[in-house]
Structures are given as C-alpha cells and as structure tokens.
Design a protein around this motif. Structure first.
Motif, PDB file in Angstrom:
ATOM      1  N   VAL A  94       0.848  -1.190   0.000  1.00 41.57           N
ATOM      2  CA  VAL A  94       0.000   0.000   0.000  1.00 41.57           C
ATOM      3  C   VAL A  94       0.882   1.237   0.000  1.00 41.57           C
ATOM      4  O   VAL A  94       1.875   1.310   0.731  1.00 41.57           O
ATOM      5  N   VAL A  95       0.527   2.199  -0.835  1.00 38.61           N
ATOM      6  CA  VAL A  95       1.200   3.501  -0.900  1.00 38.61           C
ATOM      7  C   VAL A  95       0.267   4.528  -0.269  1.00 38.61           C
ATOM      8  O   VAL A  95      -0.895   4.645  -0.666  1.00 38.61           O
ATOM      9  N   ILE A  96       0.780   5.261   0.704  1.00 36.34           N
ATOM     10  CA  ILE A  96      -0.033   6.229   1.444  1.00 36.34           C
ATOM     11  C   ILE A  96       0.524   7.626   1.196  1.00 36.34           C
ATOM     12  O   ILE A  96       1.687   7.903   1.515  1.00 36.34           O
ATOM     13  N   LEU A  97      -0.300   8.491   0.637  1.00 33.39           N
ATOM     14  CA  LEU A  97       0.133   9.847   0.309  1.00 33.39           C
ATOM     15  C   LEU A  97       0.091  10.713   1.557  1.00 33.39           C
ATOM     16  O   LEU A  97      -0.981  11.032   2.072  1.00 33.39           O
ATOM     17  N   GLU A 102       3.014  -4.466   3.711  1.00 31.70           N
ATOM     18  CA  GLU A 102       4.065  -3.483   3.406  1.00 31.70           C
ATOM     19  C   GLU A 102       3.420  -2.144   3.076  1.00 31.70           C
ATOM     20  O   GLU A 102       2.513  -2.085   2.238  1.00 31.70           O
ATOM     21  N   ALA A 103       3.890  -1.083   3.719  1.00 29.05           N
ATOM     22  CA  ALA A 103       3.363   0.262   3.475  1.00 29.05           C
ATOM     23  C   ALA A 103       4.494   1.208   3.144  1.00 29.05           C
ATOM     24  O   ALA A 103       5.567   1.148   3.744  1.00 29.05           O
ATOM     25  N   CYS A 104       4.244   2.077   2.177  1.00 26.65           N
ATOM     26  CA  CYS A 104       5.200   3.117   1.812  1.00 26.65           C
ATOM     27  C   CYS A 104       4.533   4.468   2.024  1.00 26.65           C
ATOM     28  O   CYS A 104       3.483   4.755   1.428  1.00 26.65           O
ATOM     29  N   ILE A 123       7.207  -0.722   7.188  1.00 26.18           N
ATOM     30  CA  ILE A 123       6.954   0.636   6.705  1.00 26.18           C
ATOM     31  C   ILE A 123       8.235   1.226   6.138  1.00 26.18           C
ATOM     32  O   ILE A 123       9.281   1.245   6.802  1.00 26.18           O
ATOM     33  N   THR A 124       8.148   1.698   4.898  1.00 23.72           N
ATOM     34  CA  THR A 124       9.253   2.389   4.253  1.00 23.72           C
ATOM     35  C   THR A 124       8.768   3.769   3.806  1.00 23.72           C
ATOM     36  O   THR A 124       7.601   4.109   3.957  1.00 23.72           O
ATOM     37  N   ALA A 146       6.632   8.780  -7.108  1.00 22.87           N
ATOM     38  CA  ALA A 146       7.736   8.716  -6.152  1.00 22.87           C
ATOM     39  C   ALA A 146       7.865   7.332  -5.519  1.00 22.87           C
ATOM     40  O   ALA A 146       8.934   6.984  -4.993  1.00 22.87           O
ATOM     41  N   ALA A 147       6.799   6.532  -5.564  1.00 24.86           N
ATOM     42  CA  ALA A 147       6.808   5.207  -4.927  1.00 24.86           C
ATOM     43  C   ALA A 147       7.097   4.086  -5.917  1.00 24.86           C
ATOM     44  O   ALA A 147       6.909   2.911  -5.589  1.00 24.86           O
ATOM     45  N   GLU A 148       7.593   4.415  -7.100  1.00 24.00           N
ATOM     46  CA  GLU A 148       7.805   3.382  -8.124  1.00 24.00           C
ATOM     47  C   GLU A 148       8.802   2.324  -7.669  1.00 24.00           C
ATOM     48  O   GLU A 148       8.607   1.125  -7.899  1.00 24.00           O
ATOM     49  N   GLU A 149       9.880   2.729  -7.027  1.00 25.27           N
ATOM     50  CA  GLU A 149      10.875   1.747  -6.567  1.00 25.27           C
ATOM     51  C   GLU A 149      10.269   0.802  -5.540  1.00 25.27           C
ATOM     52  O   GLU A 149      10.538  -0.403  -5.543  1.00 25.27           O
ATOM     53  N   PHE A 150       9.437   1.342  -4.651  1.00 24.38           N
ATOM     54  CA  PHE A 150       8.772   0.510  -3.641  1.00 24.38           C
ATOM     55  C   PHE A 150       7.856  -0.518  -4.301  1.00 24.38           C
ATOM     56  O   PHE A 150       7.857  -1.700  -3.940  1.00 24.38           O
TER      57      PHE A 150
END
Length: 272
Positions: free
Chosen positions: A5-8, A64-66, A91-92, A108-112
């Motif tokens: 999950v990507v969290i803005l 996993e959360a970014c 969390i990263t 910005a989260a492409e690598e994650f």
C-alpha cells in the motif's frame, strides 16, 4: 493477492493550520495542527491518526506500506522507524520533492512498488476495512467508490464538500468508465443514482507509472492521479474494476475534525 500500500502523506495541511477558536484542543494536538501534520494529530492512548489508518491497512491483509512524504517530514520517519514497534507492517518511505500533485506522489513510490500491484490511499482519510479488503481481492487494477447517500448521512464530512467530490461513472460490466472531477449541479442531476464517489482509494498495476509520466499538468498546476487513470484507460488499455462500498470514509482535514475523530476511534484497537 496484493500486499503493498502507498499512502500519500506529503500534504501541506493548510486547512489544518488555520486557527479555529471554537475548537478545544490539548497542547499536543494544537502543536501538530499548527504544523499541518494531519497524520500525526494525537487522538487517544498515545496514538496518532495515521496509526489507526495503518492498523486498518494491516487488518485488511496488507503487510508493506510506503509513506510518500516531503523531504522535511522527519517526525513521520522517526515515529515509524524508531519509536513505534511494528509487528504486522513493514513501513518504508518515498520522498516527493515538491508538492506537484497526486500522480507525482504516486510516481515517487515506483521503486517501492516494483513489478507488483499496490493500493494507494490518502493519509488523512480513514477508510472502511471492507473497501481495502475489496481492492486487495480484485484481479488487476481497480477503485473503491463510495455511495454518496451513505457519505452524507454517516461520515464526518460537510455535505457541501461531499456534493463537490469526484464521481465515478460505472459501466454495466462493473468497470470504471471515467472519473468526473467537480461535476456541476446540472451534470449531477442527469446522472443515474446512486452516485458513487471517489475518495482516492485505488488499486494500481505497474503500468500506472507510465501514465503518471505521460500526463500534462492540470489547470491548477498539478499532476493529477485521475488524469493518469484516464490516460491508462484511454491510451494503455487498462481496465479498472470497481468495488462499490456503502460504508463511510472519515476525514481529518481541519481542526474541527479532531475531537469527533478522537471520540470515534477511542475504542478502536491499534496493532501495527
């Protein structure tokens, strides 16, 4: 099933910074509000708003959360890298250098994300677990859409704001056709009921990153995730399935939201 999950969490929090003499806050809440740090607003039992959101993400089965943050957001890093023990989530962080919109934040989260599907949500919304679980169980890209009537009667968001939210147009096959941003009253009157609102709760495939790179700036000078989604549909042949949810999303935008949110989440267990 998707696990990321990507969290803005880069938002400037300008509305949260605005003083409101009608709202009684404690000193910690006041200090966080002055900085515009919506995700770090203290609520109860040593927990901040983002703790509750992250716990619900773990409840829905993600591991996993970014957090997409500004370069200066050291408090967020410190909390989740040094202060809070993590049992269910890894969390990263990813840095969005400038506030150039939601599509730029996702990029910005492409690598994650790598080659994996992932979901994307806001850090200042508290989503029902049913929506997060529904997206995790989809095959391919998708979006959770929320019934307007339920939002009007059960969320903490003012009706005038809800009526201005983006509306998802859903085809007869359950796929997303288009997101209508800020539709006029005339346009809304012509749409079939119920109205399904977008609350920035998406499941993306890695193709979204190409779409984020290819779109133009919006009229307000930002790269919008809705424009990237439409690009993916129209140009890349991506299909977005819909998860239709009749549960409310709660919002942490201004100081007036803090007391009600603290009361609402007081008995919700948090396990990160």
């Amino acid at each position: 099933m998707v696990r990321k999950v990507v969290i803005l969490a880069r938002g400037l929090g300008t509305r949260m910074q605005k003083e409101d003499q009608s709202v009684v806050l404690d000193e910690q809440q006041t200090q966080a509000a002055r900085k515009g740090l919506k995700a770090l607003i203290p609520l109860a039992n040593g927990r901040v708003f983002l703790d509750y959101l992250l716990s619900s993400v773990a409840d829905a089965g993600y591991s996993e959360a970014c957090l997409v943050v500004a370069p200066e957001h050291e408090e967020l890093r410190r909390r989740y890298q040094e202060e809070i023990p993590l049992r269910r989530l890894k969390i990263t962080f990813a840095v969005q250098e400038k506030p150039l919109g939601t599509a730029n934040a996702v990029a910005a989260a492409e690598e994650f994300a790598g080659d994996d599907d992932f979901i994307m949500i806001n850090s200042d919304n508290y989503y029902p677990v049913a929506a997060l679980t529904g997206l995790r169980e989809l095959k391919g890209a998708g979006v959770a859409l929320f019934d307007q009537d339920t939002m009007l009667t059960r969320s903490n968001i003012a009706a005038e704001r809800i009526k201005a939210f983006a509306v998802g147009l859903v085809g007869s096959d359950g796929r997303l056709v288009r997101i209508l941003e800020k539709p006029t009253a005339e346009v809304l009157s012509q749409l079939r009921r119920p109205l399904w609102l977008s609350m920035n709760c998406w499941r993306f495939r890695p193709s979204i990153f190409e779409a984020c790179r290819r779109i133009d700036l919006s009229p307000r000078g930002e790269y919008e995730i809705t424009d990237a989604v439409q690009y993916a549909i129209d140009r890349l042949g991506e299909e977005f399935r819909t998860v239709l949810v009749r549960e409310p999303v709660f919002d942490m935008t201004s100081r007036s939201d803090i007391p009600s949110m603290a009361a609402r989440l007081a008995d919700v267990p948090v396990v990160l």
